[in-house]
Design an enzyme around this catalytic site. Sequence first.
Site, PDB file in Angstrom:
ATOM      1  N   ARG A 122       0.852  -1.190   0.000  1.00 58.68           N
ATOM      2  CA  ARG A 122       0.000   0.000   0.000  1.00 58.68           C
ATOM      3  C   ARG A 122       0.886   1.237   0.000  1.00 58.68           C
ATOM      4  NH1 ARG A 122      -3.519  -2.456  -1.767  1.00 58.68           N
ATOM      5  NH2 ARG A 122      -5.537  -2.990  -0.910  1.00 58.68           N
ATOM      6  N   ASP A 147       4.180  -0.068  -7.239  1.00 60.51           N
ATOM      7  CA  ASP A 147       2.880  -0.325  -7.873  1.00 60.51           C
ATOM      8  C   ASP A 147       1.793   0.464  -7.156  1.00 60.51           C
ATOM      9  OD1 ASP A 147       1.185  -1.724  -9.770  1.00 60.51           O
ATOM     10  OD2 ASP A 147       0.345  -2.741  -8.020  1.00 60.51           O
ATOM     11  N   GLU A 160      -2.298   7.967  -4.483  1.00 60.08           N
ATOM     12  CA  GLU A 160      -2.746   7.389  -5.751  1.00 60.08           C
ATOM     13  C   GLU A 160      -4.227   7.600  -6.029  1.00 60.08           C
ATOM     14  OE1 GLU A 160      -1.759   3.156  -4.937  1.00 60.08           O
ATOM     15  OE2 GLU A 160      -3.895   2.780  -5.245  1.00 60.08           O
ATOM     16  N   HIS A 182      -0.960   0.559  -9.817  1.00 58.06           N
ATOM     17  CA  HIS A 182      -1.745  -0.408  -9.036  1.00 58.06           C
ATOM     18  C   HIS A 182      -2.319  -1.502  -9.941  1.00 58.06           C
ATOM     19  CE1 HIS A 182      -3.827  -0.663  -4.884  1.00 58.06           C
ATOM     20  NE2 HIS A 182      -3.769  -1.867  -5.425  1.00 58.06           N
TER      21      HIS A 182
END
Length: 345
Positions: free
Chosen positions: A233, A257, A262, A294
Amino acid sequence: MRIAVFSSKPYDRIFLTRANTAGKHTLSFFDTRLTADTAFMAKGFDGVCAFVNDCLDAAVLEMLYKSGSRLVALRSAGFNHVDLAAAARLGMTIVRVPAYSPHAVAEHAVALLLSLNRMTYRAYNRVREGNFSLDGLLGFDLNGKTVGVVGTGQIGLIFADIMHGFGCQMLAYDPFPNSDAKPFIKYVPLPTLFSKADIISLHCPLTPDTHHLINSDAIAQMKAGVMILNTGRGRVVDTQAVIAGLKSGKIGRLGLDVYEEEEQLFFEDLSEQVISDDQFMRLTTFHNVLITGHQAFFTTEALTNIAETTLANIDAFESGEGAMHQVLNAKCAPQDADGARTAFE
Ligand code: NAD
């Protein structure tokens, strides 16, 4: 049941519609994120289906409750974006997809690792432009390197298996060591992992304990040139601290990622817009930083499992029968219905 599906993309519609056998439930797809501004769209629905960047704080849950929703079906394993105390107070049921494809995420972490090590993303662009120079593409053998895994749940253990296959020495930190961990995994305190690992991969959930786990103090303990990977996360990493670490050269390679902010960026095509997040844009200027939006979960197998488990959760909630992957507030129960150790407020 009538379910409002928020943050739905074309692929969500395809997989959820396929899993909704015989049209048992009425699924209405909204491509907008669930926020305090959009929660009114769920009026008259029995429940909502939400993804990782939807907002499920107390205010939104109260709005959903008042307009008739009693169920929140998360299409994710993580539930850090849900105010579980508020949900418990309102008597709303929160369900999730505890495991859809841990292989998808572990394999994506390895994809980031290999691309960063051999700079294949730079080589791809160079070769297309007729530039066959190898300068700046120097990698290192993975065989014999030390890899530190933070969080040895389902994903962390699969990642460790893969990296052990490359001949790496595996260190791990987890406050709850996993009895399924293979003997080649050596559990060590976090400072030891930081100081010994050539590559550090984050597979822990976001909790108050893991918020900014990778900060300037942690980076100071790491080896010069360390590679850091985050497929967990975004807020586990302090972005300002890693930017400083990249500028000083302490961090040799960074693969993300997930990103702290985000919610404002990922899953949308912003190519025609000016991105105002200066911190994110600074990250994209480093040649040794590789960011994906993500997408670690994004495989056919994972989307199939997410859709099927979500529909099974809705079935179980409606009928009161069958397995339902419910997330309980830590104050109400010591662990969630799946026996997960990650329940927190
Ligand atoms: P899991 O619950 O099986 O494992 C999480 C592990 O982290 C557990 O062993 C737990 O004990 C450990 N942990 C808890 N607190 C910790 C701490 N302070 N320090 C170190 N370890 C700690 O979860 P999982 O299925 O392996 O998923 C791991 C994380 O990956 C999820 O929480 C989610 O945030 C993330 N995830 C990302 C994607 C993606 O697409 N990028 C997809 C799925 C999951």
